[in-house]
Design a protein around this motif. Structure first.
Motif, PDB file in Angstrom:
ATOM      1  N   LYS A  97       0.876  -1.174   0.023  1.00  0.00           N
ATOM      2  CA  LYS A  97       0.022   0.128   0.147  1.00  0.00           C
ATOM      3  C   LYS A  97       0.926   1.337   0.153  1.00  0.00           C
ATOM      4  O   LYS A  97       0.518   2.258  -0.730  1.00  0.00           O
ATOM      5  N   ILE A  98       1.862   1.426   0.741  1.00  0.00           N
ATOM      6  CA  ILE A  98       2.751   2.244   0.823  1.00  0.00           C
ATOM      7  C   ILE A  98       4.273   2.029   0.141  1.00  0.00           C
ATOM      8  O   ILE A  98       4.827   3.084  -0.601  1.00  0.00           O
ATOM      9  N   HIS A  99       4.710   0.992   0.560  1.00  0.00           N
ATOM     10  CA  HIS A  99       6.081   0.580   0.034  1.00  0.00           C
ATOM     11  C   HIS A  99       5.933  -0.604  -0.851  1.00  0.00           C
ATOM     12  O   HIS A  99       5.237  -1.585  -0.212  1.00  0.00           O
ATOM     13  N   ALA A 100       6.934  -0.850  -1.628  1.00  0.00           N
ATOM     14  CA  ALA A 100       7.080  -2.109  -2.291  1.00  0.00           C
ATOM     15  C   ALA A 100       8.277  -2.807  -1.683  1.00  0.00           C
ATOM     16  O   ALA A 100       9.078  -1.730  -0.904  1.00  0.00           O
ATOM     17  N   SER A 101       8.465  -4.044  -1.353  1.00  0.00           N
ATOM     18  CA  SER A 101       9.646  -4.402  -0.500  1.00  0.00           C
ATOM     19  C   SER A 101      10.099  -5.912  -0.992  1.00  0.00           C
ATOM     20  O   SER A 101       9.383  -6.276  -1.757  1.00  0.00           O
ATOM     21  N   PHE A 102      11.062  -6.178  -0.233  1.00  0.00           N
ATOM     22  CA  PHE A 102      11.731  -7.580  -0.381  1.00  0.00           C
ATOM     23  C   PHE A 102      12.427  -7.933   0.735  1.00  0.00           C
ATOM     24  O   PHE A 102      12.713  -7.155   1.537  1.00  0.00           O
ATOM     25  N   ASN A 103      12.653  -9.073   1.061  1.00  0.00           N
ATOM     26  CA  ASN A 103      13.497  -9.603   2.074  1.00  0.00           C
ATOM     27  C   ASN A 103      14.712 -10.093   1.807  1.00  0.00           C
ATOM     28  O   ASN A 103      14.947 -10.897   0.742  1.00  0.00           O
ATOM     29  N   ILE A 104      15.899 -10.148   2.511  1.00  0.00           N
ATOM     30  CA  ILE A 104      17.056 -10.553   2.600  1.00  0.00           C
ATOM     31  C   ILE A 104      17.418 -11.450   3.833  1.00  0.00           C
ATOM     32  O   ILE A 104      16.715 -10.926   4.887  1.00  0.00           O
ATOM     33  N   GLN A 105      18.231 -12.420   3.981  1.00  0.00           N
ATOM     34  CA  GLN A 105      18.325 -13.125   5.191  1.00  0.00           C
ATOM     35  C   GLN A 105      19.940 -12.979   5.499  1.00  0.00           C
ATOM     36  O   GLN A 105      20.668 -13.352   4.645  1.00  0.00           O
ATOM     37  N   GLU A 106      20.289 -12.834   6.583  1.00  0.00           N
ATOM     38  CA  GLU A 106      21.646 -12.493   6.711  1.00  0.00           C
ATOM     39  C   GLU A 106      22.178 -13.894   7.305  1.00  0.00           C
ATOM     40  O   GLU A 106      21.362 -14.603   7.675  1.00  0.00           O
ATOM     41  N   PRO A 107      23.523 -13.769   7.540  1.00  0.00           N
ATOM     42  CA  PRO A 107      24.094 -15.305   7.694  1.00  0.00           C
ATOM     43  C   PRO A 107      23.557 -16.106   8.926  1.00  0.00           C
ATOM     44  O   PRO A 107      23.574 -17.216   8.772  1.00  0.00           O
ATOM     45  N   ALA A 108      22.922 -15.368   9.926  1.00  0.00           N
ATOM     46  CA  ALA A 108      22.499 -16.132  11.082  1.00  0.00           C
ATOM     47  C   ALA A 108      21.147 -16.414  10.866  1.00  0.00           C
ATOM     48  O   ALA A 108      20.575 -17.074  11.766  1.00  0.00           O
ATOM     49  N   GLY A 109      20.580 -16.115   9.866  1.00  0.00           N
ATOM     50  CA  GLY A 109      19.186 -16.475   9.559  1.00  0.00           C
ATOM     51  C   GLY A 109      18.232 -15.400   9.795  1.00  0.00           C
ATOM     52  O   GLY A 109      17.039 -15.598   9.419  1.00  0.00           O
ATOM     53  N   ASN A 110      18.453 -14.193  10.298  1.00  0.00           N
ATOM     54  CA  ASN A 110      17.561 -13.095  10.400  1.00  0.00           C
ATOM     55  C   ASN A 110      17.005 -12.652   9.251  1.00  0.00           C
ATOM     56  O   ASN A 110      17.749 -12.625   8.435  1.00  0.00           O
ATOM     57  N   ARG A 111      15.823 -12.408   9.164  1.00  0.00           N
ATOM     58  CA  ARG A 111      15.259 -11.784   7.943  1.00  0.00           C
ATOM     59  C   ARG A 111      15.227 -10.386   8.235  1.00  0.00           C
ATOM     60  O   ARG A 111      14.498  -9.744   9.147  1.00  0.00           O
ATOM     61  N   ILE A 112      15.562  -9.562   7.121  1.00  0.00           N
ATOM     62  CA  ILE A 112      15.549  -8.177   7.008  1.00  0.00           C
ATOM     63  C   ILE A 112      14.639  -7.308   5.863  1.00  0.00           C
ATOM     64  O   ILE A 112      15.092  -8.075   4.607  1.00  0.00           O
ATOM     65  N   ARG A 113      13.604  -6.801   5.941  1.00  0.00           N
ATOM     66  CA  ARG A 113      12.858  -6.283   4.708  1.00  0.00           C
ATOM     67  C   ARG A 113      13.461  -4.908   4.294  1.00  0.00           C
ATOM     68  O   ARG A 113      13.919  -4.121   5.160  1.00  0.00           O
ATOM     69  N   VAL A 114      13.525  -5.088   3.017  1.00  0.00           N
ATOM     70  CA  VAL A 114      14.026  -3.709   2.407  1.00  0.00           C
ATOM     71  C   VAL A 114      13.042  -3.173   1.658  1.00  0.00           C
ATOM     72  O   VAL A 114      12.193  -3.655   0.835  1.00  0.00           O
ATOM     73  N   LEU A 115      12.841  -1.779   2.073  1.00  0.00           N
ATOM     74  CA  LEU A 115      11.595  -1.022   1.433  1.00  0.00           C
ATOM     75  C   LEU A 115      11.850  -0.142   0.549  1.00  0.00           C
ATOM     76  O   LEU A 115      12.953   0.494   0.402  1.00  0.00           O
ATOM     77  N   SER A 116      11.105   0.291  -0.346  1.00  0.00           N
ATOM     78  CA  SER A 116      11.288   1.542  -1.329  1.00  0.00           C
ATOM     79  C   SER A 116      10.859   2.667  -0.541  1.00  0.00           C
ATOM     80  O   SER A 116      10.385   2.753   0.696  1.00  0.00           O
TER      81      SER A 116
END
Length: 124
Positions: A97-116
């Motif tokens: 609705k406000i942002h397009a986004s994707f996720n990446i996973q850092e080496p320990a497995g935590n997921r981080i959302r990246v937003l427009s």
């Protein structure tokens, strides 16, 4: 406070992420574009735009999860391509609705959302 400064008077100082793979997670953060500030045996600190600092904390055991923060970039599509070229396996870009986004996973497995970005024309 300087009356000519139009930026908001507050900002986020620190965000935190636990990892059980400090060296690898720190390398990942450098790879995606964070500026290293300092690193010790049990922590690493990185600077982001606006002076916010990401503090990585070493833990012995970790259950990977969604990070308690997200990252915002000026050009989401270009960032997605760059991360893919780096072999970081970003998820597909999803509209929102406000942002397009994707996720990446850092080496320990935590997921981080990246937003427009939705930064307006006012100074930040």
């Amino acid at each position: 406070m300087d009356n000519t400064d139009q930026r908001p008077p507050l900002w986020v100082g620190h965000i935190f992420l636990a990892t059980n793979r400090l060296a690898q997670t720190a390398g990942f953060m450098r790879q995606i574009g964070m500026r290293p500030v300092t690193q010790g045996d049990e922590y690493a600190v990185f600077e982001l735009r606006g002076g916010t600092h990401l503090v990585l904390s070493l833990v012995k055991q970790l259950t990977p999860a969604e990070a308690d923060f997200d990252l915002m970039v000026d050009d989401l599509e270009a960032t997605h391509r760059r991360f893919a070229e780096l072999g970081l396996n970003p998820s597909p870009i999803e509209p929102g609705k406000i942002h397009a986004s994707f996720n990446i996973q850092e080496p320990a497995g935590n997921r981080i959302r990246v937003l427009s970005s939705h930064v307006g024309k006012n100074p930040v």
